[in-house]
Scaffold this motif. Structure first.
Motif, mmCIF file in Angstrom:
data_model
loop_
_atom_site.group_PDB
_atom_site.id
_atom_site.type_symbol
_atom_site.label_atom_id
_atom_site.label_comp_id
_atom_site.label_asym_id
_atom_site.label_seq_id
_atom_site.Cartn_x
_atom_site.Cartn_y
_atom_site.Cartn_z
ATOM 1 N N ARG A 59 0.840 -1.193 0.000
ATOM 2 C CA ARG A 59 0.000 0.000 0.000
ATOM 3 C C ARG A 59 0.877 1.245 0.000
ATOM 4 N NH1 ARG A 59 -3.969 -0.359 2.984
ATOM 5 N NH2 ARG A 59 -3.795 -2.504 3.793
ATOM 6 N N LYS A 102 -7.069 6.785 4.512
ATOM 7 C CA LYS A 102 -7.613 5.534 5.025
ATOM 8 C C LYS A 102 -6.972 4.326 4.352
ATOM 9 C CE LYS A 102 -12.080 7.604 6.195
ATOM 10 N NZ LYS A 102 -13.522 7.662 5.885
ATOM 11 N N LYS A 103 -6.421 4.523 3.148
ATOM 12 C CA LYS A 103 -5.828 3.416 2.416
ATOM 13 C C LYS A 103 -4.307 3.349 2.590
ATOM 14 C CE LYS A 103 -9.317 3.338 -1.282
ATOM 15 N NZ LYS A 103 -9.533 3.469 -2.744
ATOM 16 N N SER A 104 -3.690 4.452 2.970
ATOM 17 C CA SER A 104 -2.226 4.528 3.044
ATOM 18 C C SER A 104 -1.716 4.143 4.423
ATOM 19 C CB SER A 104 -1.762 5.954 2.724
ATOM 20 O OG SER A 104 -2.196 6.377 1.447
ATOM 21 N N GLU A 105 -0.406 3.893 4.482
ATOM 22 C CA GLU A 105 0.279 3.732 5.759
ATOM 23 C C GLU A 105 1.084 4.983 6.029
ATOM 24 O OE1 GLU A 105 3.378 0.798 8.186
ATOM 25 O OE2 GLU A 105 3.143 0.574 6.017
ATOM 26 N N TYR A 130 -3.927 7.613 15.731
ATOM 27 C CA TYR A 130 -4.352 6.310 16.235
ATOM 28 C C TYR A 130 -5.858 6.318 16.517
ATOM 29 C CZ TYR A 130 0.550 4.925 16.816
ATOM 30 O OH TYR A 130 1.863 4.604 16.602
ATOM 31 N N LYS A 133 -7.952 5.718 13.686
ATOM 32 C CA LYS A 133 -7.734 4.365 13.160
ATOM 33 C C LYS A 133 -6.918 4.379 11.862
ATOM 34 C CE LYS A 133 -11.900 2.493 15.334
ATOM 35 N NZ LYS A 133 -11.128 2.060 16.513
ATOM 36 N N ALA A 134 -6.005 5.346 11.777
ATOM 37 C CA ALA A 134 -5.069 5.367 10.655
ATOM 38 C C ALA A 134 -4.063 4.230 10.815
ATOM 39 C CB ALA A 134 -4.341 6.712 10.599
ATOM 40 N N ARG A 135 -3.515 3.778 9.706
ATOM 41 C CA ARG A 135 -2.424 2.801 9.756
ATOM 42 C C ARG A 135 -1.140 3.573 10.038
ATOM 43 N NH1 ARG A 135 -5.764 1.053 5.534
ATOM 44 N NH2 ARG A 135 -6.477 -1.117 5.730
ATOM 45 N N THR A 137 2.760 3.670 11.712
ATOM 46 C CA THR A 137 3.951 3.015 12.238
ATOM 47 C C THR A 137 4.849 4.097 12.799
ATOM 48 O OG1 THR A 137 3.841 1.185 10.661
ATOM 49 C CG2 THR A 137 5.959 1.594 11.718
ATOM 50 N N ARG A 286 8.892 -2.945 4.225
ATOM 51 C CA ARG A 286 7.767 -2.986 3.305
ATOM 52 C C ARG A 286 8.318 -3.285 1.915
ATOM 53 N NH1 ARG A 286 6.187 -3.052 7.714
ATOM 54 N NH2 ARG A 286 4.774 -1.598 8.776
#
Length: 444
Positions: A59, A102-105, A130, A133-135, A137, A286
């Motif tokens: 992604r 919403k689709k990305s990290e 967070y 609810k985002a992805r 890291t 990744r």
């Protein structure tokens, strides 16, 4: 050319951000300042590496590193990258995720803390991601871990290996202490159980014999250059730390009280920022891309080859809990968020690079080395590095002659390639997947 990245929503709250961003994109410049074709360690790589195809993240990744306590720069960079927006309210802390968000990290590349002007607001901005609810890291940076080392050193038994860690944080941590004192302690009876100034000095500073004993204690762990550098650094900080505290209006009693409050906020399970170090990772792989704060060395290369990133991240957290602070902070694990490939750092040689390639890692995406003209792709030690610290915080920018707060992000997507977005470069830099593949082959 039209922009290859999503155009940010032209809302009133975004106008100031749009005005400072480049409106056109160009191919990534291939010159001495951007792509350095000089391999610092020349060697012959096994032919199988030359046949490898780079594997891209599944992604889209948005990498933002070294916000250094500038919440305005951090949130503006999220908006500029097209992953967040402010729909209703102006000001910090009112972000929502876009469809792309919403689709990305979102990978935060470390060094969230120090320098200022808004340590606590920056932490709350990251926490908001967070909550949305985002992805996310969150990677460990050297400034982040310096705070942790300083707080843990006060909480643990004092010895030659750890007694310097509090003062080692230096002047850049003072703005955080000022913020914490003002927000949590200023209107309380903070001084009731705090010892006198001289006692606080003894608790915070290394003893007089530290400078004689540390070189012997560090022998075998650090290079001779590393030992000399550490002692010189501590001589300077030991002399100036109290002055910087007083310049910020903090006595050593206030600093000690604030450090105890920081222990509560960051280390205790119910502390407001306990999540910060708990969620932190050392590295994130990744595809063929390894995201980290600083760089690699031979030992870490072997760890990644034999055990992988999950093991490295688990070792990072376990060593913080179980090993003495000295052994952790001068280890290969900590070198990953500290190194600049200097003689004082743990070495990355042919053996380490070979292991890293065998582990399927061909591109390192890092922060730590701040740049004033946007991102740079370079070959270091025979390994492709994307340098993505683009000087976001306003205090660093003022010291370096740059205006206001910084805005920018590094986007990594197979369909587009590597996109370097920075308010300090006239165009958006774009390197296609094929172009990056060529640079990878060039490096090996």
């Amino acid at each position: 050319m039209s922009s290859p990245i999503p155009v940010i929503s032209p809302r009133l709250n975004h106008t100031d951000i749009i005005a400072r961003l480049p409106s056109e994109w160009t191919a990534w410049p291939r010159d001495a300042s951007s792509v350095n074709s000089h391999v610092l360690t020349a060697y012959k790589t096994p032919p199988r590496f030359k046949k490898d195809k780079l594997r891209w993240p599944k992604r889209s990744v948005v990498f933002i590193s070294d916000p250094h306590a500038d919440a305005q720069a951090f949130e503006a960079s999220l908006i500029a990258a097209g992953v967040a927006e402010r729909k209703k309210k102006a000001g910090l802390g009112h972000l929502t995720l876009t469809k792309k968000g919403k689709k990305s990290e979102i990978i935060v590349g470390g060094d969230c803390l120090d320098k200022g002007p808004s340590n606590l607001e920056l932490l709350r901005s990251v926490k908001q991601l967070y909550k949305l609810k985002a992805r996310v890291t969150l990677l460990a940076g050297n400034h982040d871990l310096r705070l942790l080392m300083g707080l843990l050193a006060l909480a643990r038994k004092k010895d030659v290996g750890n007694q310097h860690f509090f003062v080692r944080m230096g002047k850049k941590v003072v703005p955080l202490f000022r913020e914490v004192f003002d927000e949590y302690l200023a209107d309380t009876k903070w001084d009731q159980k705090i010892p006198d100034e001289d006692t606080c000095r003894q608790l915070l500073f290394p003893g007089d014999d530290w400078f004689k004993e540390f070189p012997f204690h560090a022998a075998g762990f650090l290079t001779s250059e590393g030992i000399d550098r550490e002692v010189r650094k501590m001589e300077s900080k030991n002399h100036s730390f109290e002055k910087h505290c007083h310049a910020a209006g903090l006595s050593l009693r206030q600093v000690y009280a604030t450090s105890l409050k920081c222990q509560q906020l960051f280390l205790h399970k119910k502390g407001e920022f306990h999540w910060f170090f708990r969620k932190m990772a050392l590295v994130a792989k990744r595809g063929s891309f390894l995201f980290l704060h600083a760089g690699l060395d031979d030992s870490m290369g072997e760890i990644l080859l034999k055990s992988g990133t999950k093991y490295a991240n688990k070792a990072f957290h376990r060593n913080l809990k179980r090993r003495d602070l000295f052994s952790f902070y001068y280890s290969s694990i900590a070198n990953t968020f500290r190194t600049k490939y200097r003689d004082a750092d743990l070495p990355l040689t042919v053996r380490g690079v070979d292991a890293i390639h065998k582990a399927g890692i061909h591109v390192v995406v890092q922060g730590h080395i701040n740049r004033q003209q946007g991102q740079r792709v370079t070959i270091k030690k025979g390994l492709v590095h994307v340098e993505a610290d683009i000087t976001l915080d306003c205090h660093s920018r003022k010291a370096e002659g740059l205006d206001s707060y910084g805005i920018g992000a590094t986007l990594i997507d197979k369909k587009v390639g590597i996109v370097g977005l920075s308010c300090d470069y006239p165009t958006v830099k774009v390197m296609t997947a094929d172009e990056l593949q060529d640079i990878y082959v060039e490096s090996v």
